[in-house]
Design an enzyme around this catalytic site. Structure first.
Site, PDB file in Angstrom:
ATOM      1  N   GLU A   1      83.272  45.998  66.410  1.00 57.33           N
ATOM      2  CA  GLU A   1      82.102  46.284  67.246  1.00 57.33           C
ATOM      3  C   GLU A   1      81.640  47.726  67.065  1.00 57.33           C
ATOM      4  OE1 GLU A   1      82.201  47.066  71.286  1.00 57.33           O
ATOM      5  OE2 GLU A   1      84.375  47.225  71.480  1.00 57.33           O
TER       6      GLU A   1
ATOM      7  N   THR B   1      85.807  52.261  79.231  1.00 54.53           N
ATOM      8  CA  THR B   1      84.878  51.175  78.903  1.00 54.53           C
ATOM      9  C   THR B   1      85.314  49.918  79.660  1.00 54.53           C
ATOM     10  OG1 THR B   1      86.095  50.184  77.044  1.00 54.53           O
ATOM     11  CG2 THR B   1      84.790  52.165  76.583  1.00 54.53           C
ATOM     12  N   CYS B   2      84.616  48.813  79.435  1.00 58.15           N
ATOM     13  CA  CYS B   2      84.991  47.575  80.113  1.00 58.15           C
ATOM     14  C   CYS B   2      86.336  47.043  79.620  1.00 58.15           C
ATOM     15  CB  CYS B   2      83.910  46.506  79.934  1.00 58.15           C
ATOM     16  SG  CYS B   2      83.628  46.010  78.220  1.00 58.15           S
TER      17      CYS B   2
ATOM     18  N   ARG C   1      88.898  49.231  78.192  1.00 64.62           N
ATOM     19  CA  ARG C   1      89.981  50.215  78.121  1.00 64.62           C
ATOM     20  C   ARG C   1      89.681  51.446  78.967  1.00 64.62           C
ATOM     21  NH1 ARG C   1      91.352  50.822  73.070  1.00 64.62           N
ATOM     22  NH2 ARG C   1      89.901  49.297  72.224  1.00 64.62           N
TER      23      ARG C   1
ATOM     24  N   GLY D   1      71.723  48.794  81.415  1.00 67.30           N
ATOM     25  CA  GLY D   1      72.359  49.801  80.576  1.00 67.30           C
ATOM     26  C   GLY D   1      72.480  49.370  79.125  1.00 67.30           C
ATOM     27  N   GLU D   2      73.308  50.053  78.395  1.00 66.10           N
ATOM     28  CA  GLU D   2      73.461  49.800  76.962  1.00 66.10           C
ATOM     29  C   GLU D   2      73.960  48.390  76.674  1.00 66.10           C
ATOM     30  OE1 GLU D   2      75.923  51.616  73.118  1.00 66.10           O
ATOM     31  OE2 GLU D   2      76.138  52.523  75.099  1.00 66.10           O
ATOM     32  N   THR D   3      74.971  47.943  77.434  1.00 65.41           N
ATOM     33  CA  THR D   3      75.518  46.600  77.214  1.00 65.41           C
ATOM     34  C   THR D   3      74.478  45.535  77.492  1.00 65.41           C
ATOM     35  OG1 THR D   3      77.763  47.345  77.766  1.00 65.41           O
ATOM     36  CG2 THR D   3      77.341  44.985  77.879  1.00 65.41           C
TER      37      THR D   3
END
Length: 415
Positions: free
Chosen positions: A112, A47-48, A50, A189-191
């Site tokens: 989150e 992920t952004c 990790r 995208g999702e984010t």
């Protein structure tokens, strides 16, 4: 044995994390390469914030960590010095960690929910590709179930519960009237959708979206009544926007200092804010040096997240109680599974010895009642099996003390 190597927002800066981002194709390729050298299962969570690699190997193997890191550095063509940023967790710590991750306790934005979707996606990639072992399958399913329970029974996910939300909060701190500002989302995208949703909740309606795949940008724009521009129009349109949010998988910056300088000249120096939610960065570092331009990357959002953390402290203890309870249940299952293999081996070996001795006994022509001899042999075998299993459970503390399990294996040649 299961274990973990990884780096996150606590252990490594964005520049280092950006070197180890994986897409799905890379996960499959890397997973297959690790299977070829003896790894039973791999899960790559990228992920952004990790990149963590959960692994499963047969038996106890401290060398698995070094082997995994060396192969990772080679796969990503990374400098050997990057290895110092990685943490290594043993089996129990790995189990506790994934539960905390799924429940949002290890996230930059406490509680989150986005991490749940990311874990599910990571699991699906390796499950569909048959790159995951049975212990990891059970672990991830149990962790996801616990995450759902934590969010149902606590308020850990209330407030700023995602990095995208924190980005919107940061933007609102930069402008008095956020709802009147022109916003550009780079990425669909999702984010980006979460960010768009949070801007909408703040009353922002003047939002434009651009993406390499134009149809994805169109789909998102229709959903939120936004506008769309082609990605190749980014440089010439940049001056039109007060807030630019980037969230793409690009390995190189999409917005350079030269692009921004030209935009600021056209804007007559009017303030411009960049929220970079990408790893690696989508906004070049040099942009930060421009006058009246403000850039916030994922690490810059720490203060917003910290404020929300203070509000949620009371919920953390509730979440930890649930996590500890379910982790203990999983550890019990793991220990019993370790012990079950020994118990099965004890049964098999004692019955084999009994069978061999009875066959030898039958060859003695002076013995007539073979049935009684077999019955007695079975009786003695069952008695010793029960006794040994009971003592093995006591000595190994129901499978928790692996060194004693290994000793039983060696003493009775059970492997």
């Amino acid at each position: 044995m299961i274990g973990l190597i990884g780096l996150n927002h606590k252990s490594a800066p964005v520049a280092i994390r950006g070197q180890f981002v994986f897409n799905n194709e890379e996960i499959i390729e890397f997973g297959k390469s690790m299977h070829e050298i003896g790894f039973k299962g791999i899960v790559v969570l990228s992920t952004c914030n990790r990149t963590e690699i959960y692994f499963e190997v047969v038996g106890e193997s401290d060398t698995a960590y070094d082997l995994l890191i060396s192969n990772l550095l080679l796969f990503k063509n990374a400098n050997s010095g990057s290895a110092e940023y990685f943490y290594r967790f043993n089996q129990e710590k790995t189990i506790r960690h994934i539960f905390k991750v799924v429940c949002g306790l290890d996230s930059l934005a406490l509680g989150e929910y986005q991490i749940v979707c990311q874990v599910k996606d990571a699991f699906k990639v390796v499950y569909d590709s048959q790159l995951i072992g049975s212990t990891l399958i059970r672990l991830f399913n149990k962790a996801l179930g616990t995450g759902k329970r934590v969010r149902t029974e606590t308020e850990i996910n209330k407030g700023a519960n995602s990095v995208s939300y924190a980005g919107v909060e940061m933007a609102s701190q930069q402008f008095n009237e956020l709802c009147n500002k022109k916003i550009l989302l780079v990425g669909a995208g999702e984010t980006s959708e979460l960010t768009l949703h949070n801007f909408h909740k703040k009353g922002c309606n003047n939002i434009t979206i651009t993406n390499r795949t134009f149809t994805k940008a169109e789909h998102l724009a229709v959903k939120y009544n936004g506008k769309v521009i082609e990605i190749n129009e980014l440089a010439e349109q940049l001056h039109n926007f007060d807030i630019i949010v980037t969230s793409t998988a690009s390995e190189k910056p999409l917005i350079t200092a030269e692009m921004t300088a030209k935009a600021m000249q056209t804007r007559n120096g009017k303030k411009q804010v960049y929220i970079d939610l990408s790893v690696p960065r989508n906004v070049a570092v040099e942009v930060e040096s421009l006058e009246n331009v403000y850039v916030f990357d994922v690490d810059s959002l720490a203060e917003v997240v910290k404020q929300n953390f203070e509000k949620k402290k009371g919920e953390i203890d509730k979440a930890k109680y649930i996590i500890n309870e379910t982790v203990d249940e999983f550890l019990t299952w793991v220990n019993e599974r370790n012990l079950s293999e020994v118990i099965a081996a004890i049964n098999k070996n004692f019955r084999r010895i009994n069978s061999t001795e009875i066959q030898g006994f039958k060859k003695n022509e002076s013995v007539n009642d073979y049935t009684k001899a077999e019955e007695y042999g079975d009786h003695i075998t069952e008695k010793f099996i029960r006794l040994l299993i009971k003592k093995t459970k006591d000595v190994t503390d129901n499978g928790k003390r692996k060194e004693y399990i290994n000793l039983v294996n060696e003493l009775f040649e059970l492997n």
